[in-house]
Design a protein around this motif. Sequence first.
Motif, PDB file in Angstrom:
ATOM      1  N   ARG A  34     -30.364  54.907  62.494  1.00 12.77           N
ATOM      2  CA  ARG A  34     -31.115  53.904  63.253  1.00 12.77           C
ATOM      3  C   ARG A  34     -31.134  52.593  62.473  1.00 12.77           C
ATOM      4  O   ARG A  34     -31.304  52.583  61.267  1.00 12.77           O
ATOM      5  N   ARG A  77     -30.959  51.917  67.893  1.00 11.34           N
ATOM      6  CA  ARG A  77     -32.412  51.906  67.699  1.00 11.34           C
ATOM      7  C   ARG A  77     -33.054  53.282  67.854  1.00 11.34           C
ATOM      8  O   ARG A  77     -34.090  53.537  67.275  1.00 11.34           O
ATOM      9  N   GLN A  78     -32.445  54.152  68.661  1.00 12.95           N
ATOM     10  CA  GLN A  78     -33.078  55.431  68.972  1.00 12.95           C
ATOM     11  C   GLN A  78     -32.139  56.584  68.608  1.00 12.95           C
ATOM     12  O   GLN A  78     -30.966  56.574  68.964  1.00 12.95           O
TER      13      GLN A  78
END
Length: 99
Positions: A34, A77-78
């Motif tokens: 991430r 991001r995830q």
Amino acid sequence: MAMSLAGMSDAAAKTYVIVIEQMRFNPPVLTVHRGDRVVWVNRDLFPHTATAAATATPTAFDSHEIQPDASWSYVARQAGSYPYLCTLHTTMRGTLIVQ
């Protein structure tokens, strides 16, 4: 203390390149963390996309058309596994794994 940990995390972010060439994503499977940036570089003679497949979160990412000699980047991001494809050439497939 949490502020410095967050700062360390940002400083440790890396950039990875996926080359689009000869109707393939290279590497076809990439594992990142991430906060890392992934850059798709189109070295083919025609446009391609890097679009998360419907089995992934549909809005995970979509480059739209990446023109020849152009690139597109995405910051992961995830966490998860994101199969993706070129919507213009659906036999072109890859997987982005975010840890």
